[in-house]
Design a protein around this motif. Structure first.
Motif, PDB file in Angstrom:
ATOM      1  N   UNK A 143     -83.165 -21.255  55.485  1.00 38.37           N
ATOM      2  CA  UNK A 143     -82.882 -22.591  54.957  1.00 38.37           C
ATOM      3  C   UNK A 143     -82.337 -22.600  53.532  1.00 38.37           C
ATOM      4  N   UNK A 144     -82.781 -21.645  52.691  1.00 39.39           N
ATOM      5  CA  UNK A 144     -82.364 -21.666  51.298  1.00 39.39           C
ATOM      6  C   UNK A 144     -82.393 -20.260  50.716  1.00 39.39           C
ATOM      7  N   UNK A 145     -81.236 -19.755  50.330  1.00 34.80           N
ATOM      8  CA  UNK A 145     -81.137 -18.424  49.738  1.00 34.80           C
ATOM      9  C   UNK A 145     -81.434 -18.491  48.240  1.00 34.80           C
ATOM     10  N   UNK A 146     -81.861 -17.351  47.713  1.00 36.63           N
ATOM     11  CA  UNK A 146     -81.986 -17.186  46.269  1.00 36.63           C
ATOM     12  C   UNK A 146     -80.892 -16.242  45.802  1.00 36.63           C
ATOM     13  N   UNK A 147     -80.090 -16.689  44.841  1.00 35.14           N
ATOM     14  CA  UNK A 147     -79.029 -15.860  44.257  1.00 35.14           C
ATOM     15  C   UNK A 147     -79.503 -15.412  42.880  1.00 35.14           C
ATOM     16  N   UNK A 148     -79.404 -14.102  42.617  1.00 35.23           N
ATOM     17  CA  UNK A 148     -79.972 -13.501  41.409  1.00 35.23           C
ATOM     18  C   UNK A 148     -78.892 -12.763  40.630  1.00 35.23           C
ATOM     19  N   UNK A 149     -78.859 -12.969  39.318  1.00 34.58           N
ATOM     20  CA  UNK A 149     -78.107 -12.097  38.428  1.00 34.58           C
ATOM     21  C   UNK A 149     -79.118 -11.270  37.649  1.00 34.58           C
ATOM     22  N   UNK A 150     -78.959  -9.941  37.726  1.00 28.25           N
ATOM     23  CA  UNK A 150     -79.907  -9.015  37.121  1.00 28.25           C
ATOM     24  C   UNK A 150     -79.166  -8.134  36.110  1.00 28.25           C
ATOM     25  N   UNK A 151     -79.844  -7.772  35.032  1.00 24.12           N
ATOM     26  CA  UNK A 151     -79.191  -7.042  33.945  1.00 24.12           C
ATOM     27  C   UNK A 151     -79.025  -5.553  34.215  1.00 24.12           C
ATOM     28  N   UNK A 152     -79.707  -5.016  35.231  1.00 25.54           N
ATOM     29  CA  UNK A 152     -79.596  -3.592  35.547  1.00 25.54           C
ATOM     30  C   UNK A 152     -78.465  -3.395  36.557  1.00 25.54           C
ATOM     31  N   UNK A 153     -77.337  -2.846  36.092  1.00 16.36           N
ATOM     32  CA  UNK A 153     -76.163  -2.682  36.953  1.00 16.36           C
ATOM     33  C   UNK A 153     -76.007  -1.253  37.471  1.00 16.36           C
ATOM     34  N   UNK A 154     -76.997  -0.395  37.251  1.00 12.85           N
ATOM     35  CA  UNK A 154     -76.859   1.029  37.602  1.00 12.85           C
ATOM     36  C   UNK A 154     -77.582   1.396  38.891  1.00 12.85           C
ATOM     37  N   UNK A 155     -78.074   0.409  39.627  1.00 15.52           N
ATOM     38  CA  UNK A 155     -78.933   0.698  40.781  1.00 15.52           C
ATOM     39  C   UNK A 155     -78.139   1.066  42.024  1.00 15.52           C
ATOM     40  N   UNK A 156     -78.762   1.900  42.850  1.00 13.63           N
ATOM     41  CA  UNK A 156     -78.279   2.154  44.211  1.00 13.63           C
ATOM     42  C   UNK A 156     -79.081   1.242  45.129  1.00 13.63           C
ATOM     43  N   UNK A 157     -78.411   0.312  45.744  1.00 14.07           N
ATOM     44  CA  UNK A 157     -79.129  -0.650  46.564  1.00 14.07           C
ATOM     45  C   UNK A 157     -80.018  -1.534  45.721  1.00 14.07           C
ATOM     46  N   UNK A 158     -81.151  -1.937  46.301  1.00 13.45           N
ATOM     47  CA  UNK A 158     -82.116  -2.770  45.572  1.00 13.45           C
ATOM     48  C   UNK A 158     -83.478  -2.089  45.517  1.00 13.45           C
ATOM     49  N   UNK A 159     -83.479  -0.764  45.666  1.00 12.35           N
ATOM     50  CA  UNK A 159     -84.746  -0.039  45.755  1.00 12.35           C
ATOM     51  C   UNK A 159     -85.514  -0.067  44.438  1.00 12.35           C
ATOM     52  N   UNK A 160     -84.779  -0.082  43.320  1.00 12.30           N
ATOM     53  CA  UNK A 160     -85.431  -0.093  42.009  1.00 12.30           C
ATOM     54  C   UNK A 160     -85.273  -1.443  41.318  1.00 12.30           C
ATOM     55  N   UNK A 161     -85.093  -2.481  42.110  1.00 16.58           N
ATOM     56  CA  UNK A 161     -84.910  -3.819  41.548  1.00 16.58           C
ATOM     57  C   UNK A 161     -86.130  -4.230  40.720  1.00 16.58           C
ATOM     58  N   UNK A 162     -85.877  -4.719  39.507  1.00 15.11           N
ATOM     59  CA  UNK A 162     -86.957  -5.159  38.619  1.00 15.11           C
ATOM     60  C   UNK A 162     -86.754  -6.639  38.282  1.00 15.11           C
ATOM     61  N   UNK A 163     -87.595  -7.510  38.805  1.00 12.44           N
ATOM     62  CA  UNK A 163     -87.421  -8.949  38.548  1.00 12.44           C
ATOM     63  C   UNK A 163     -87.500  -9.318  37.076  1.00 12.44           C
ATOM     64  N   UNK A 164     -88.189  -8.505  36.270  1.00 11.93           N
ATOM     65  CA  UNK A 164     -88.291  -8.820  34.837  1.00 11.93           C
ATOM     66  C   UNK A 164     -86.937  -8.698  34.132  1.00 11.93           C
ATOM     67  N   UNK A 165     -85.950  -8.072  34.798  1.00 16.37           N
ATOM     68  CA  UNK A 165     -84.606  -7.944  34.221  1.00 16.37           C
ATOM     69  C   UNK A 165     -83.647  -9.021  34.735  1.00 16.37           C
ATOM     70  N   UNK A 166     -84.179  -9.988  35.470  1.00 17.71           N
ATOM     71  CA  UNK A 166     -83.324 -11.075  35.953  1.00 17.71           C
ATOM     72  C   UNK A 166     -82.808 -11.914  34.792  1.00 17.71           C
ATOM     73  N   UNK A 167     -81.529 -12.227  34.839  1.00 18.28           N
ATOM     74  CA  UNK A 167     -80.978 -13.204  33.902  1.00 18.28           C
ATOM     75  C   UNK A 167     -81.249 -14.603  34.415  1.00 18.28           C
ATOM     76  N   UNK A 168     -81.058 -14.780  35.726  1.00 19.30           N
ATOM     77  CA  UNK A 168     -81.294 -16.104  36.315  1.00 19.30           C
ATOM     78  C   UNK A 168     -81.482 -15.986  37.816  1.00 19.30           C
ATOM     79  N   UNK A 169     -82.029 -17.035  38.374  1.00 16.96           N
ATOM     80  CA  UNK A 169     -82.122 -17.218  39.822  1.00 16.96           C
ATOM     81  C   UNK A 169     -81.703 -18.646  40.145  1.00 16.96           C
TER      82      UNK A 169
END
Length: 296
Positions: free
Chosen positions: A117-143
């Motif tokens: 019903x509703x997606x979340x779109x995220x901009x994150x400051x860590x641009x060096x990741x392979x996939x989203x395995x090391x995704x860190x929500x504390x580095x989100x710029x916005x949702x």
């Protein structure tokens, strides 16, 4: 195999076998032939001029290949790289707003959380990741929250595009399988351009024509636009192009008699144009303009 080894294999021993095998040719990693294979999820680099700068997209495009994508291949409620391989990256050449939220100029990882019903779109400051395995929500710029729309026919290969382009607006559109997502991007180009004009007019190389055209196209002070055109014409008095645009600006300012005079001057000057196609085009444009002026 060497003849001696062939004879002695009737009476094998570990030492003998090792010695014989050492004479066989081997392929090191460096010696192996490198293959060029079709990518299962080919990479894309898209650079789109936008506002006064650009937007860059770098991502990889997975394909459906008979699979059910959202809810199965890409589970609901989990952070997705929004593509394949390395995390998707989006770069803004200037400050913009994504769905109304301010985004400073820079490069960001683009993640999403799929939902029926509703997606979340995220901009994150860590641009060096392979996939989203090391995704860190504390580095989100916005949702931001975005409602998906259903497509009538499935899209085989994932696509991110920039659509509905306007001088200060565009849509970031995602399509895959039967899902489409559209996120508005806006910019305040006018403030930047006006600042540029003010600063440029303080220099020795004043952009009279470009500034006049901007005022004309954005319905600003047409009187000022005409003054700048006069200055541009002083620098290039034989420019039929400048006279034509002065006529257009005078027409928009409802100064029809002056507009007609400027258009006639453009017609006179274009006679010296050596390029027949250019001459024909500006004869036609001026005749069309004067016909419009004559009706008023």
């Amino acid at each position: 195999m060497r003849p001696f080894c062939t004879r002695m294999m009737r009476f094998p021993s570990l030492l003998l076998i090792a010695g014989c095998l050492s004479g066989l040719p081997t392929l090191s990693a460096q010696a192996q032939q490198q293959l060029s294979l079709p990518a299962m999820s080919p990479a894309v680099h898209l650079r789109q001029a936008f506002s006064t700068s650009y937007i860059d997209l770098n991502y990889s495009r997975p394909s459906k290949r008979g699979r059910e994508v959202f809810g199965k291949l890409e589970p609901y409620g989990k952070v997705w790289r929004t593509g394949a391989n390395s995390s998707t990256r989006i770069k803004f050449g200037e400050e913009v707003k994504l769905a109304g939220q301010v985004v400073p100029a820079g490069t960001y990882a683009l993640f999403t959380i799929p939902d029926p019903k509703e997606w979340t779109v995220i901009l994150n400051k860590d641009t060096s990741q392979w996939g989203a395995y090391d995704y860190k929500p504390q580095l989100d710029l916005l949702r931001v929250k975005v409602k998906p729309t259903a497509l009538a026919a499935p899209v085989e290969t994932f696509a991110l595009t920039l659509e509905n382009l306007q001088p200060e607006a565009a849509d970031l559109v995602m399509r895959w399988d039967k899902v489409q997502l559209s996120v508005p991007i806006t910019a305040d180009a006018d403030a930047r351009v006006m600042t540029q004009i003010q600063e440029a007019m303080k220099t020795d190389k004043k952009p009279y024509f470009a500034a006049a055209q901007y005022y004309y196209s954005t319905d600003k002070d047409l009187g000022q636009a005409v003054k700048w055109m006069d200055e541009a014409i002083k620098q290039e008095p034989k420019s039929y192009y400048f006279y034509y645009w002065k006529a257009k600006m005078l027409q928009k300012a409802k100064r029809n008699a002056e507009a007609t005079a400027a258009s006639k001057q453009s017609l006179e000057l274009v006679k010296a144009e050596k390029s027949a196609p250019l001459q024909e085009e500006y004869v036609r444009l001026n005749q069309q303009l004067m016909a419009e002026l004559a009706k008023k």
